[in-house]
Enzyme design. Structure first.
Site: not given
Length: 329
Positions: A14, A75, A106, A129, A131, A133, A175
């Site tokens: 992303g 991706r 990740d 990212t 996120d 995360d 996510r």
């Protein structure tokens, strides 16, 4: 002394605001070391297809403020197979690449980890990212901008919620991590924040949520009521939750899914600075002969962590849930 000559960059997964700033910093600092710099288009797809461009100071000089990524992103299903990984490694050899910098999340780092088993060059990761995360860094490129974008949207939705005396369930991205919902919820003064890290028993959580909300509305504590919900945090959708809240409380509830708007836009200062710091740090690690790690930031200092450890987010999640409970009013 490093024998590095040719450095490649790719952006994967992303997109995140600030990726261009990282490309700029990587290119300019690599050129200052007299390395050649190339960028592969479309993430690992471009690597496998040997689709790349030479990067110079001229073509990265005016991109620090731009969202998205000039190298495009995607991706790559082929990187999930041994054949695809071997093809990517072979492309690096054919293109005479000495080091590869992967900007992504990740999944991108799992690809890098698999790639280093079949290629002897240096690999460095930069966390990009929205996120946030990734283990091993306090912030990822794009996170600050995504919060500001979500906050702007939630503030506007609040105006409508007050005008119509409605309840709104606002779904943000994230996510598998609810930290974006937490930060946006805290900053917007949301009455409720919903993320899976807070939920042990979904039905019990929903029952308590509905009753708490109904009591608050009955007592007229809030002229409006906004819930910020992380995507995939419940087994039901934001619209289904809004329908259940309407039925339970008797107050009109609507859902608003912010979606991809959070991934776009010009990066805020925090993301531009972070991307620049990490881009410079990545080249410095390469110059020292380091490989197989991601560069991150903790307590305003650059850190490194092996690719294999970047997905370990259990401690990180516990820390942010503790922060949420501490600062909720």
């Amino acid at each position: 002394m490093s024998k590095l000559k040719r450095v490649a960059i790719l952006t994967s997964g992303g997109d995140a605001p600030g990726m261009n700033a990282a490309i700029r910093a990587l290119t300019l600092h690599a050129l200052s070391h007299e390395y050649q710099v190339v960028g592969f288009y479309g993430g690992y797809n471009g690597l496998i297809d040997e689709d790349y461009t030479e990067l110079s100071a001229a073509n990265v000089g005016d991109i620090i403020h731009r969202g998205g990524t000039i190298l495009k992103s995607a991706r790559c299903p082929q990187m999930l197979s041994e054949a695809g990984i071997l093809q990517a490694a072979n492309s690096l050899r054919k293109c005479h690449i000495d080091a590869l910098v992967v900007i992504g999340g990740d999944g991108s780092f799992k690809g890098a980890q698999a790639l280093q088993e079949h290629w002897q060059g240096q690999l460095i990761g930069i966390p990009g990212t929205i996120d946030n995360d990734i283990n091993g860094t306090e912030a990822t490129i794009g996170f600050h901008t995504a919060i500001d974008t979500a906050l702007d949207c939630i503030d506007k939705i609040r105006d409508t919620a007050q005008a119509f005396e409605r309840t709104f369930v606002v779904e943000v991205m994230g996510r598998d991590c609810g930290i974006l919902a937490m930060e946006a919820g805290l900053a917007s003064g949301a009455e409720q924040i919903i993320c899976k890290e807070l939920i042990e028993d979904e039905q019990a959580f929903l029952d308590e949520l509905k009753e708490e909300m109904a009591q608050s509305l009955r007592q007229d504590k809030h002229p409006s009521y906004v819930l910020v919900m992380a995507e995939h945090s419940l087994s039901i959708s934001a619209q289904q939750l809004a329908d259940q809240l309407s039925e339970y409380t008797g107050v009109d509830s609507r859902s608003a899914i912010l979606g991809y708007v959070q991934r776009g836009g010009a990066p805020v200062a925090g993301d531009r600075i972070l991307a620049t710091q990490l881009g410079v740090a990545a080249i410095e690690q390469l110059a020292m002969g380091t490989g197989g790690v991601m560069v991150g930031i903790k307590n305003n200092a650059i850190t490194t962590i092996p690719f294999a450890d970047t997905a370990n987010t259990q401690t990180r999640n516990k820390d942010f849930v503790a922060r949420l409970k501490q600062y909720r009013l």
